[in-house]
Design a protein around this motif. Structure first.
Motif, mmCIF file in Angstrom:
data_model
loop_
_atom_site.group_PDB
_atom_site.id
_atom_site.type_symbol
_atom_site.label_atom_id
_atom_site.label_comp_id
_atom_site.label_asym_id
_atom_site.label_seq_id
_atom_site.Cartn_x
_atom_site.Cartn_y
_atom_site.Cartn_z
ATOM 1 N N ASP A 67 -2.570 -2.261 -3.788
ATOM 2 C CA ASP A 67 -1.745 -1.251 -3.117
ATOM 3 C C ASP A 67 -1.695 -0.016 -4.011
ATOM 4 O OD1 ASP A 67 0.089 0.195 -1.669
ATOM 5 O OD2 ASP A 67 1.815 -0.994 -2.298
ATOM 6 N N ILE A 68 -2.134 1.120 -3.495
ATOM 7 C CA ILE A 68 -2.106 2.344 -4.297
ATOM 8 C C ILE A 68 -1.262 3.396 -3.604
ATOM 9 C CG2 ILE A 68 -4.153 3.493 -3.308
ATOM 10 C CD1 ILE A 68 -4.931 4.196 -6.246
ATOM 11 N N GLY A 69 -0.436 4.065 -4.395
ATOM 12 C CA GLY A 69 0.362 5.177 -3.907
ATOM 13 C C GLY A 69 0.037 6.404 -4.747
ATOM 14 N N GLY A 70 0.847 7.427 -4.657
ATOM 15 C CA GLY A 70 0.564 8.621 -5.429
ATOM 16 C C GLY A 70 0.727 8.413 -6.919
ATOM 17 N N ASP A 127 -12.182 -12.232 -1.379
ATOM 18 C CA ASP A 127 -11.556 -11.229 -0.523
ATOM 19 C C ASP A 127 -10.682 -10.283 -1.325
ATOM 20 O OD1 ASP A 127 -12.709 -12.275 1.770
ATOM 21 O OD2 ASP A 127 -11.034 -13.643 2.141
ATOM 22 N N PHE A 128 -10.807 -9.000 -1.036
ATOM 23 C CA PHE A 128 -10.038 -7.950 -1.703
ATOM 24 C C PHE A 128 -9.327 -7.152 -0.616
ATOM 25 C CE2 PHE A 128 -9.252 -4.305 -4.422
ATOM 26 C CZ PHE A 128 -9.139 -4.857 -5.687
ATOM 27 N N PHE A 129 -7.991 -7.234 -0.575
ATOM 28 C CA PHE A 129 -7.198 -6.605 0.473
ATOM 29 C C PHE A 129 -6.689 -5.240 0.005
ATOM 30 C CE2 PHE A 129 -6.942 -11.159 1.116
ATOM 31 C CZ PHE A 129 -7.127 -11.305 2.486
ATOM 32 N N LEU A 130 -6.900 -4.222 0.821
ATOM 33 C CA LEU A 130 -6.528 -2.860 0.470
ATOM 34 C C LEU A 130 -5.338 -2.396 1.300
ATOM 35 C CD1 LEU A 130 -10.148 -1.422 0.263
ATOM 36 C CD2 LEU A 130 -8.624 -1.924 -1.652
ATOM 37 N N VAL A 131 -4.270 -1.977 0.603
ATOM 38 C CA VAL A 131 -3.019 -1.573 1.235
ATOM 39 C C VAL A 131 -2.666 -0.152 0.781
ATOM 40 C CG1 VAL A 131 -0.537 -2.026 1.415
ATOM 41 C CG2 VAL A 131 -2.158 -3.944 1.314
ATOM 42 N N GLY A 132 -2.277 0.702 1.716
ATOM 43 C CA GLY A 132 -1.815 2.035 1.346
ATOM 44 C C GLY A 132 -2.549 3.143 2.072
ATOM 45 N N GLY A 133 -1.937 4.325 2.075
ATOM 46 C CA GLY A 133 -2.469 5.455 2.825
ATOM 47 C C GLY A 133 -3.838 5.923 2.367
ATOM 48 N N CYS A 134 -4.087 5.904 1.063
ATOM 49 C CA CYS A 134 -5.407 6.320 0.568
ATOM 50 C C CYS A 134 -6.498 5.403 1.107
ATOM 51 C CB CYS A 134 -5.426 6.314 -0.960
ATOM 52 S SG CYS A 134 -4.684 7.771 -1.708
ATOM 53 N N TRP A 135 -6.211 4.113 1.112
ATOM 54 C CA TRP A 135 -7.227 3.163 1.581
ATOM 55 C C TRP A 135 -7.415 3.274 3.084
ATOM 56 C CZ3 TRP A 135 -8.758 3.397 -2.775
ATOM 57 C CH2 TRP A 135 -8.224 2.812 -3.918
ATOM 58 N N ARG A 136 -6.363 3.607 3.823
ATOM 59 C CA ARG A 136 -6.530 3.803 5.266
ATOM 60 C C ARG A 136 -7.419 5.019 5.538
ATOM 61 N NH1 ARG A 136 -0.990 2.384 5.117
ATOM 62 N NH2 ARG A 136 -0.301 4.562 5.351
ATOM 63 N N SER A 162 -21.234 -1.508 1.540
ATOM 64 C CA SER A 162 -20.863 -0.439 2.464
ATOM 65 C C SER A 162 -19.756 0.424 1.874
ATOM 66 C CB SER A 162 -20.419 -1.027 3.802
ATOM 67 O OG SER A 162 -19.989 -0.015 4.691
ATOM 68 N N LEU A 163 -18.771 -0.224 1.259
ATOM 69 C CA LEU A 163 -17.672 0.523 0.663
ATOM 70 C C LEU A 163 -18.164 1.393 -0.492
ATOM 71 C CD1 LEU A 163 -14.626 1.094 0.527
ATOM 72 C CD2 LEU A 163 -14.461 -0.760 -1.120
ATOM 73 N N SER A 164 -19.048 0.856 -1.319
ATOM 74 C CA SER A 164 -19.557 1.599 -2.470
ATOM 75 C C SER A 164 -20.292 2.862 -2.028
ATOM 76 C CB SER A 164 -20.486 0.711 -3.309
ATOM 77 O OG SER A 164 -19.759 -0.367 -3.884
ATOM 78 N N LEU A 199 -10.836 2.427 -7.596
ATOM 79 C CA LEU A 199 -11.368 1.317 -6.811
ATOM 80 C C LEU A 199 -12.741 0.890 -7.325
ATOM 81 C CD1 LEU A 199 -10.903 -0.630 -4.552
ATOM 82 C CD2 LEU A 199 -11.702 1.088 -2.917
ATOM 83 N N GLN A 200 -13.555 1.824 -7.742
ATOM 84 C CA GLN A 200 -14.856 1.467 -8.330
ATOM 85 C C GLN A 200 -14.664 0.575 -9.558
ATOM 86 O OE1 GLN A 200 -16.583 5.392 -8.925
ATOM 87 N NE2 GLN A 200 -18.007 5.106 -7.224
ATOM 88 N N ALA A 201 -13.679 0.916 -10.385
ATOM 89 C CA ALA A 201 -13.413 0.115 -11.585
ATOM 90 C C ALA A 201 -12.887 -1.272 -11.215
ATOM 91 C CB ALA A 201 -12.400 0.841 -12.471
ATOM 92 N N LEU A 202 -12.085 -1.365 -10.167
ATOM 93 C CA LEU A 202 -11.558 -2.660 -9.733
ATOM 94 C C LEU A 202 -12.661 -3.542 -9.157
ATOM 95 C CD1 LEU A 202 -8.235 -1.454 -8.100
ATOM 96 C CD2 LEU A 202 -8.441 -2.923 -10.117
#
Length: 236
Positions: A67-70, A127-136, A162-164, A199-202
């Motif tokens: 989950d990423i925020g500002g 599985d890697f779940f992405l939460v938050g406005g940036c990921w949307r 595909s994400l990369s 996200l690349q680092a993760l």
């Protein structure tokens, strides 16, 4: 709220408030003015709520929730429908901009923070779940680049490859170019390059096989935490 006959109101404050020097004073003024109670959650609690939101959509999920925020980044480990571990990092896109004058590169700051990931997190995950406005916003760009016909973010699942490709596209494009292929606001798009580097680092750290976007986050996670075990077993 009176017209809606609401019995309970839950107000949650996250990193912007908990990290602000006058955050507690600001919350006190709001509580006095509006006669409400505001819960300033810790980074760990924020990660747990984000992961609980994922469980709202995938009750038996296993993997990593991001989950990423500002201002902050939260990671949580899910194991068969239970939150196993949660940890917070000062790796939000705005926070990375604030460290520009520290004399360190963003890559160095990201690596330093992620080197502190607790040992209880798995080395690799499926599985890697992405939460938050940036990921949307990231999901919308990926959908448009690949002409994906069904524009539903909840449960959107793509490969790491595909994400990369999308991350590389974002980092090599101007915000004005990104704005042409997505409905996300310009303020959100300005955060994407920094978020993409994190996200690349993760991805490098956890080596996931599948990236899954969740439309559910801490709001739904709070609901999920309030549910009884009987309701949770109904797969809400």
């Amino acid at each position: 709220t009176n017209g809606m006959n609401l019995e309970k109101i839950y107000c949650i404050a996250t990193a912007a408030i908990r990290d602000a020097a006058d955050g507690s004073q600001f919350v006190y003024q709001l509580e006095e003015l509006f006669k409400i109670k505001i819960w300033i959650i810790s980074g760990e609690e924020e990660g747990v709520l984000a992961a609980s939101g994922v469980l709202m959509g995938w009750p038996e999920a296993s993997g990593i929730v991001c989950d990423i925020g500002g201002a902050s980044l939260e990671l949580a480990s899910l194991q068969s429908g239970f939150v196993h571990l949660s940890q917070s990092f000062k790796l939000g896109p705005l926070t990375l901009d604030d460290f520009q004058n520290s004399g360190k590169t963003q890559a160095c700051l990201i690596d330093e923070n992620l080197s502190m990931i607790e040992k209880g997190f798995p080395k690799t995950v499926k599985d890697f779940f992405l939460v938050g406005g940036c990921w949307r916003a990231l999901a919308r760009i990926n959908m448009n680049l690949n002409e994906y016909p069904l524009k539903v973010l909840q449960g959107y699942r793509i490969s790491v490859e595909s994400l990369s490709e999308t991350l590389d596209f974002i980092l090599s494009s101007k915000n004005s170019e990104l704005a042409k292929i997505t409905s996300s606001s310009m303020e959100r798009l300005k955060l994407l390059p920094n978020a993409s580097r994190v996200l690349q680092a993760l991805i490098y750290r956890f080596q996931p096989r599948c990236m899954i976007f969740s439309g559910y986050g801490i709001r739904e996670g709070l609901f999920y935490k309030l549910f009884s075990s009987e309701i949770r077993e109904m797969q809400p």
